[in-house]
Design an enzyme around this catalytic site. Structure first.
Site, PDB file in Angstrom:
ATOM      1  N   CYS A  17      -1.931   9.583   8.005  1.00 49.10           N
ATOM      2  CA  CYS A  17      -1.808   8.328   7.243  1.00 49.10           C
ATOM      3  C   CYS A  17      -0.346   7.868   7.211  1.00 49.10           C
ATOM      4  CB  CYS A  17      -2.359   8.484   5.825  1.00 49.10           C
ATOM      5  SG  CYS A  17      -2.512   6.884   4.958  1.00 49.10           S
ATOM      6  N   SER A  49       2.575   8.003   4.573  1.00 56.57           N
ATOM      7  CA  SER A  49       3.190   8.326   3.280  1.00 56.57           C
ATOM      8  C   SER A  49       4.685   8.146   3.461  1.00 56.57           C
ATOM      9  CB  SER A  49       2.868   9.771   2.893  1.00 56.57           C
ATOM     10  OG  SER A  49       3.886  10.260   2.024  1.00 56.57           O
ATOM     11  N   ARG A  83       0.840  -1.208   0.000  1.00 56.50           N
ATOM     12  CA  ARG A  83       0.000   0.000   0.000  1.00 56.50           C
ATOM     13  C   ARG A  83       0.873   1.255   0.000  1.00 56.50           C
ATOM     14  NH1 ARG A  83       1.190   1.885   4.118  1.00 56.50           N
ATOM     15  NH2 ARG A  83       0.029   3.728   3.491  1.00 56.50           N
ATOM     16  N   GLY A  84       0.198   2.411  -0.212  1.00 57.32           N
ATOM     17  CA  GLY A  84       0.939   3.671  -0.370  1.00 57.32           C
ATOM     18  C   GLY A  84       1.234   3.812  -1.856  1.00 57.32           C
ATOM     19  N   ALA A  85       0.888   5.000  -2.396  1.00 55.73           N
ATOM     20  CA  ALA A  85       0.929   5.167  -3.859  1.00 55.73           C
ATOM     21  C   ALA A  85       2.294   4.883  -4.493  1.00 55.73           C
ATOM     22  CB  ALA A  85       0.478   6.584  -4.206  1.00 55.73           C
ATOM     23  N   ASN A 114      -5.724  12.385  -1.270  1.00 49.66           N
ATOM     24  CA  ASN A 114      -4.911  11.610  -0.331  1.00 49.66           C
ATOM     25  C   ASN A 114      -5.855  10.947   0.670  1.00 49.66           C
ATOM     26  OD1 ASN A 114      -2.256  10.821   0.621  1.00 49.66           O
ATOM     27  ND2 ASN A 114      -2.623  12.134   2.389  1.00 49.66           N
ATOM     28  N   LYS A 115      -5.287  10.217   1.611  1.00 52.79           N
ATOM     29  CA  LYS A 115      -6.077   9.439   2.571  1.00 52.79           C
ATOM     30  C   LYS A 115      -7.208  10.234   3.182  1.00 52.79           C
ATOM     31  CE  LYS A 115      -5.748   6.029   3.290  1.00 52.79           C
ATOM     32  NZ  LYS A 115      -6.603   5.045   2.560  1.00 52.79           N
ATOM     33  N   ASP A 124      -1.913  10.592  -3.302  1.00 52.63           N
ATOM     34  CA  ASP A 124      -2.180   9.457  -4.205  1.00 52.63           C
ATOM     35  C   ASP A 124      -2.326   9.947  -5.632  1.00 52.63           C
ATOM     36  OD1 ASP A 124      -3.229   8.488  -1.422  1.00 52.63           O
ATOM     37  OD2 ASP A 124      -2.803   6.727  -2.659  1.00 52.63           O
ATOM     38  N   ARG A 172      -6.701  -1.241  -7.622  1.00 56.22           N
ATOM     39  CA  ARG A 172      -7.168  -0.123  -6.776  1.00 56.22           C
ATOM     40  C   ARG A 172      -7.389   1.086  -7.684  1.00 56.22           C
ATOM     41  NH1 ARG A 172      -4.380   1.124  -1.171  1.00 56.22           N
ATOM     42  NH2 ARG A 172      -6.426   2.013  -0.706  1.00 56.22           N
TER      43      ARG A 172
HETATM   44  C1  RUB Z   1      -1.969   5.756   1.456  1.00 56.59           C
HETATM   45  C2  RUB Z   1      -1.947   7.244   1.361  1.00 56.59           C
HETATM   46  C3  RUB Z   1      -0.596   7.916   1.281  1.00 56.59           C
HETATM   47  C4  RUB Z   1      -0.244   8.133  -0.201  1.00 56.59           C
HETATM   48  C5  RUB Z   1       1.209   8.573  -0.372  1.00 56.59           C
HETATM   49  O1  RUB Z   1      -3.241   5.213   1.262  1.00 56.59           O
HETATM   50  O2  RUB Z   1      -2.969   7.901   1.256  1.00 56.59           O
HETATM   51  O3  RUB Z   1      -0.636   9.160   1.915  1.00 56.59           O
HETATM   52  O4  RUB Z   1      -0.434   6.939  -0.926  1.00 56.59           O
HETATM   53  O5  RUB Z   1       2.067   7.556   0.080  1.00 56.59           O
HETATM   54  P1  RUB Z   1      -3.422   3.595   1.340  1.00 56.59           P
HETATM   55  P2  RUB Z   1       3.575   7.403  -0.467  1.00 56.59           P
HETATM   56  O6  RUB Z   1      -2.885   3.170   2.659  1.00 56.59           O
HETATM   57  O7  RUB Z   1      -4.904   3.399   1.221  1.00 56.59           O
HETATM   58  O8  RUB Z   1      -2.669   3.003   0.167  1.00 56.59           O
HETATM   59  O9  RUB Z   1       4.224   8.721  -0.170  1.00 56.59           O
HETATM   60  O10 RUB Z   1       4.161   6.271   0.333  1.00 56.59           O
HETATM   61  O11 RUB Z   1       3.488   7.120  -1.906  1.00 56.59           O
END
Ligand code: RUB
Length: 328
Positions: free
Chosen positions: A130, A132, A20-22, A209-210, A199, A64
């Protein structure tokens, strides 16, 4: 021929949020496409290989809906298939592009952490929401430079990604105070900066974002606290240039309330939207690997840096259905 297990496992990992995380989603998708190419065992013809890669790309994109980093990564890895004339060249182009995507992404996060840290004044208190990984890198770097003394970290209901942020920040030695999401406005008077990830960023600079990010930004604006969004360029959405809206993912109600509660209260409707949109007016800067931008400059990233034109976006309008045309 069917897709190999390595690809199916990554697709299912993204869907179930083990991955998870974009940013990580995008890098994992690139990795999956590389495995798909390496493990291809079908007819050694470009047209067959392309069909198979399109199938893998479509499967990954469908896991997703909200983070544009996912289709952007798939397009980056597959777009060089356009114009290749033989199977070997095609396979090599996927492997090379996947490696390049992952490397660029890691370098982008590093650069963002350097640029972002500079925007935080010595001795500051930061709030994040969240998990990130990009925001964590900015905060950790700022901490190592003596710019951050404390981080308020929301728990991020219902999936509790804040607990991941907590462990990551602690690994860097950052002092973290865990707070429930509902305490954000109460604590905001102590905060100097909000730092979050993204995201998807639209062409007019709105940040998806979240869920809860827009409430955090609202409380920050009221308290005159700066809001920074740390995001790599592949989180900017080309489709928003032609008016497309970002699809917000809704997940299982059981992430919000347990199954037995739902069973005891038949007829109760539970909503679980997992992202929200923060308008550009609530964001002080977007920190990208290309520099620190006002959100209104997002369009420059799409056109100047990523090279999107209205003509080239046309086929991407329905990326899943038109993936063949994008790599034709
Ligand atoms: C994760 C989320 C993060 C962004 C950025 O949502 O909203 O703030 O994806 O993350 P989920 P990064 O947990 O539903 O995937 O900076 O790691 O890309």
């Amino acid at each position: 021929m069917g897709l190999p297990n390595s690809v199916l496992q990554i697709a299912s990992g993204i869907k179930t949020m083990k991955i998870r995380g974009a940013g990580r989603i995008a890098r994992s998708a690139a990795e999956a496409l590389k495995y798909a190419a390496l493990e291809y065992g079908g007819v050694r013809e470009v047209s067959e290989f392309k069909k198979y890669m399109v199938e893998a790309g479509k499967l990954l994109i469908s896991t997703r809906p909200t983070a544009v980093s996912l289709p952007n990564a798939v397009i980056f890895v597959l777009r060089n298939l356009r114009g290749v004339s033989n199977y070997e060249e095609a396979r090599e182009s996927v492997v090379k592009a996947a490696d390049a995507f992952i490397k660029n992404s890691e370098e982008a996060v590093k650069r963002i952490s350097e640029y972002g840290a500079k925007r935080i004044k010595e001795g500051s208190v930061v709030l994040t929401h969240c998990h990130s990984s990009t925001a964590v890198e900015v905060i950790a770097r700022a901490y190592s430079e003596g710019r951050v003394v404390k981080v308020y970290n929301t728990e991020t209901r219902p999936f509790l990604q804040g607990r991941i942020t907590f462990t990551h920040l602690r690994k860097y030695g950052v002092p973290v105070v865990q707070i429930p999401d509902s305490a954000v406005r109460y604590i905001m008077h102590e905060v100097d900066y909000v730092v979050v990830g993204a995201d998807t960023i639209t062409s007019n600079g709105a940040v998806v974002n979240k869920i809860g990010t827009s409430q955090v930004a609202l409380a920050a604006k009221e308290a005159r606290v700066r809001v920074y969004v740390a995001a790599e360029s592949y989180k900017f959405s080309p489709l928003t240039l032609i008016g497309e809206l970002v699809k917000i993912e809704y997940r299982d109600p059981e992430e919000v309330v347990p199954r037995d509660w739902l069973d005891k209260h038949p007829g109760v409707r539970v909503l679980n939207p997992v992202f929200d949109v923060t308008p550009p007016d609530y964001i002080d800067a977007i920190i990208t690997e290309y520099g620190v931008l006002p959100p209104q400059a997002s369009i420059l990233i799409l056109i100047d840096k990523l090279g999107w034109t209205l003509e080239s976006i046309k086929y991407s309008e329905n990326i899943v259905e038109n993936l063949e045309k994008i790599i034709e």
